[in-house]
Design a protein around this motif. Structure first.
Motif, PDB file in Angstrom:
ATOM      1  N   VAL A 166      39.784  47.987  29.465  1.00  0.00           N
ATOM      2  CA  VAL A 166      40.592  47.033  28.694  1.00  0.00           C
ATOM      3  C   VAL A 166      40.712  47.502  27.251  1.00  0.00           C
ATOM      4  O   VAL A 166      41.792  47.453  26.653  1.00  0.00           O
ATOM      5  N   SER A 167      39.615  47.972  26.685  1.00  0.00           N
ATOM      6  CA  SER A 167      39.633  48.463  25.308  1.00  0.00           C
ATOM      7  C   SER A 167      40.612  49.623  25.147  1.00  0.00           C
ATOM      8  O   SER A 167      41.385  49.670  24.188  1.00  0.00           O
ATOM      9  N   ALA A 168      40.588  50.550  26.104  1.00  0.00           N
ATOM     10  CA  ALA A 168      41.508  51.688  26.049  1.00  0.00           C
ATOM     11  C   ALA A 168      42.960  51.228  26.174  1.00  0.00           C
ATOM     12  O   ALA A 168      43.846  51.726  25.472  1.00  0.00           O
ATOM     13  N   LEU A 169      43.202  50.269  27.061  1.00  0.00           N
ATOM     14  CA  LEU A 169      44.558  49.752  27.226  1.00  0.00           C
ATOM     15  C   LEU A 169      45.034  49.033  25.959  1.00  0.00           C
ATOM     16  O   LEU A 169      46.181  49.185  25.544  1.00  0.00           O
ATOM     17  N   VAL A 170      44.149  48.235  25.353  1.00  0.00           N
ATOM     18  CA  VAL A 170      44.515  47.531  24.127  1.00  0.00           C
ATOM     19  C   VAL A 170      44.853  48.543  23.032  1.00  0.00           C
ATOM     20  O   VAL A 170      45.821  48.360  22.287  1.00  0.00           O
ATOM     21  N   MET A 213      48.090  50.231  41.863  1.00  0.00           N
ATOM     22  CA  MET A 213      47.165  49.614  40.933  1.00  0.00           C
ATOM     23  C   MET A 213      46.015  49.038  41.754  1.00  0.00           C
ATOM     24  O   MET A 213      46.135  47.976  42.340  1.00  0.00           O
ATOM     25  N   GLU A 214      44.913  49.748  41.794  1.00  0.00           N
ATOM     26  CA  GLU A 214      43.738  49.264  42.526  1.00  0.00           C
ATOM     27  C   GLU A 214      42.853  48.464  41.570  1.00  0.00           C
ATOM     28  O   GLU A 214      42.345  48.995  40.589  1.00  0.00           O
ATOM     29  N   ILE A 215      42.698  47.185  41.870  1.00  0.00           N
ATOM     30  CA  ILE A 215      41.872  46.316  41.043  1.00  0.00           C
ATOM     31  C   ILE A 215      40.899  45.592  41.952  1.00  0.00           C
ATOM     32  O   ILE A 215      41.269  45.087  43.011  1.00  0.00           O
ATOM     33  N   ARG A 216      39.631  45.570  41.528  1.00  0.00           N
ATOM     34  CA  ARG A 216      38.585  44.918  42.314  1.00  0.00           C
ATOM     35  C   ARG A 216      37.951  43.810  41.481  1.00  0.00           C
ATOM     36  O   ARG A 216      38.002  43.848  40.257  1.00  0.00           O
ATOM     37  N   PRO A 217      37.325  42.843  42.154  1.00  0.00           N
ATOM     38  CA  PRO A 217      36.616  41.790  41.408  1.00  0.00           C
ATOM     39  C   PRO A 217      35.463  42.382  40.600  1.00  0.00           C
ATOM     40  O   PRO A 217      34.909  43.422  40.949  1.00  0.00           O
ATOM     41  N   ILE A 218      35.112  41.707  39.527  1.00  0.00           N
ATOM     42  CA  ILE A 218      33.958  42.099  38.720  1.00  0.00           C
ATOM     43  C   ILE A 218      32.757  41.355  39.298  1.00  0.00           C
ATOM     44  O   ILE A 218      32.685  40.134  39.229  1.00  0.00           O
ATOM     45  N   ARG A 219      31.828  42.118  39.873  1.00  0.00           N
ATOM     46  CA  ARG A 219      30.683  41.487  40.534  1.00  0.00           C
ATOM     47  C   ARG A 219      29.350  41.769  39.838  1.00  0.00           C
ATOM     48  O   ARG A 219      28.408  41.017  39.989  1.00  0.00           O
ATOM     49  N   LEU A 240      43.416  42.683  34.239  1.00  0.00           N
ATOM     50  CA  LEU A 240      42.021  42.970  33.890  1.00  0.00           C
ATOM     51  C   LEU A 240      41.479  41.956  32.888  1.00  0.00           C
ATOM     52  O   LEU A 240      40.316  41.532  32.989  1.00  0.00           O
ATOM     53  N   ALA A 241      42.296  41.549  31.927  1.00  0.00           N
ATOM     54  CA  ALA A 241      41.854  40.547  30.947  1.00  0.00           C
ATOM     55  C   ALA A 241      41.543  39.229  31.648  1.00  0.00           C
ATOM     56  O   ALA A 241      40.570  38.541  31.301  1.00  0.00           O
ATOM     57  N   THR A 242      42.329  38.869  32.645  1.00  0.00           N
ATOM     58  CA  THR A 242      42.076  37.648  33.418  1.00  0.00           C
ATOM     59  C   THR A 242      40.768  37.756  34.186  1.00  0.00           C
ATOM     60  O   THR A 242      39.978  36.805  34.232  1.00  0.00           O
ATOM     61  N   LEU A 243      40.508  38.907  34.780  1.00  0.00           N
ATOM     62  CA  LEU A 243      39.246  39.118  35.497  1.00  0.00           C
ATOM     63  C   LEU A 243      38.045  39.046  34.554  1.00  0.00           C
ATOM     64  O   LEU A 243      37.023  38.452  34.892  1.00  0.00           O
ATOM     65  N   VAL A 244      38.176  39.642  33.386  1.00  0.00           N
ATOM     66  CA  VAL A 244      37.099  39.611  32.396  1.00  0.00           C
ATOM     67  C   VAL A 244      36.828  38.173  31.974  1.00  0.00           C
ATOM     68  O   VAL A 244      35.677  37.731  31.909  1.00  0.00           O
ATOM     69  N   SER A 263      54.539  44.612  27.531  1.00  0.00           N
ATOM     70  CA  SER A 263      54.442  43.647  28.619  1.00  0.00           C
ATOM     71  C   SER A 263      55.507  43.948  29.670  1.00  0.00           C
ATOM     72  O   SER A 263      56.643  44.270  29.343  1.00  0.00           O
ATOM     73  N   GLY A 264      55.116  43.866  30.938  1.00  0.00           N
ATOM     74  CA  GLY A 264      56.050  44.132  32.031  1.00  0.00           C
ATOM     75  C   GLY A 264      55.995  45.554  32.540  1.00  0.00           C
ATOM     76  O   GLY A 264      56.538  45.852  33.604  1.00  0.00           O
ATOM     77  N   THR A 265      55.331  46.433  31.798  1.00  0.00           N
ATOM     78  CA  THR A 265      55.150  47.805  32.281  1.00  0.00           C
ATOM     79  C   THR A 265      53.907  47.836  33.155  1.00  0.00           C
ATOM     80  O   THR A 265      53.088  46.906  33.116  1.00  0.00           O
ATOM     81  N   PRO A 266      53.724  48.882  33.960  1.00  0.00           N
ATOM     82  CA  PRO A 266      52.507  48.954  34.787  1.00  0.00           C
ATOM     83  C   PRO A 266      51.222  48.843  33.955  1.00  0.00           C
ATOM     84  O   PRO A 266      50.282  48.160  34.352  1.00  0.00           O
ATOM     85  N   GLU A 267      51.184  49.480  32.791  1.00  0.00           N
ATOM     86  CA  GLU A 267      50.004  49.411  31.942  1.00  0.00           C
ATOM     87  C   GLU A 267      49.820  48.005  31.370  1.00  0.00           C
ATOM     88  O   GLU A 267      48.703  47.490  31.280  1.00  0.00           O
ATOM     89  N   GLY A 268      50.928  47.383  30.966  1.00  0.00           N
ATOM     90  CA  GLY A 268      50.871  46.016  30.448  1.00  0.00           C
ATOM     91  C   GLY A 268      50.409  45.032  31.512  1.00  0.00           C
ATOM     92  O   GLY A 268      49.598  44.139  31.239  1.00  0.00           O
ATOM     93  N   ASP A 269      50.917  45.196  32.735  1.00  0.00           N
ATOM     94  CA  ASP A 269      50.493  44.336  33.846  1.00  0.00           C
ATOM     95  C   ASP A 269      49.012  44.533  34.156  1.00  0.00           C
ATOM     96  O   ASP A 269      48.281  43.586  34.419  1.00  0.00           O
ATOM     97  N   ARG A 270      48.580  45.788  34.138  1.00  0.00           N
ATOM     98  CA  ARG A 270      47.171  46.080  34.414  1.00  0.00           C
ATOM     99  C   ARG A 270      46.271  45.409  33.363  1.00  0.00           C
ATOM    100  O   ARG A 270      45.247  44.823  33.686  1.00  0.00           O
ATOM    101  N   LEU A 271      46.676  45.484  32.104  1.00  0.00           N
ATOM    102  CA  LEU A 271      45.916  44.853  31.030  1.00  0.00           C
ATOM    103  C   LEU A 271      45.832  43.342  31.251  1.00  0.00           C
ATOM    104  O   LEU A 271      44.762  42.745  31.111  1.00  0.00           O
ATOM    105  N   ASP A 272      46.950  42.718  31.613  1.00  0.00           N
ATOM    106  CA  ASP A 272      46.953  41.270  31.867  1.00  0.00           C
ATOM    107  C   ASP A 272      45.995  40.898  32.987  1.00  0.00           C
ATOM    108  O   ASP A 272      45.217  39.941  32.862  1.00  0.00           O
TER     109      ASP A 272
END
Length: 122
Positions: A19-23, A1-7, A40-44, A29-38
């Motif tokens: 995020v829209s696609a994930l939603v 899971m590569e995640i970068r800061p939003i700059r 990314l939502a925090t970064l947003v 929750s607890g799956t790789p996709e659910g974790d990624r959504l959590d």
């Protein structure tokens, strides 16, 4: 899971799209996709707090909004502000709110005092 800061704005838009696609896929929750959504939502949220702050509403607009939401009329505001002509003067910005009015509006309508004591924008 590569995640970068939003700059940048472009980063922000790309993350919102993901995020829209994930939603839409409604991951568990607890799956790789659910974790990624959590994550990314925090970064947003962090980006929006820093770069897209929401300014407090104008006091008069807050009163009008509360009236609209609660189905209140000018007559309903009379015990809080005064006779109907006074209510009209306040809502039309011809007269400023007094401290007593601010207190009563806060107590009766639940409008935060910080909003009511702010300078009007018009």
């Amino acid at each position: 899971m590569e995640i970068r800061p939003i700059r940048t704005e472009a980063d922000y838009k790309a993350v919102l799209k993901e995020v829209s696609a994930l939603v839409d896929s409604d991951p568990v929750s607890g799956t790789p996709e659910g974790d990624r959504l959590d994550v990314l939502a925090t970064l947003v949220q962090a980006y929006e707090v820093r770069h897209l702050p929401i300014s407090p509403p104008d006091p008069i607009e807050a009163i009008k909004f509360r009236m609209d939401q609660s189905g209140l009329t000018i007559k309903d505001l009379e015990p809080i502000i005064g006779k109907s002509n006074r209510v009209y003067e306040i809502l039309n910005r011809r007269r400023p709110l007094t401290l007593a009015m601010i207190r009563r509006l806060h107590q009766s309508l639940g409008i935060p005092a910080e909003v009511l004591i702010a300078e009007t924008t018009r």
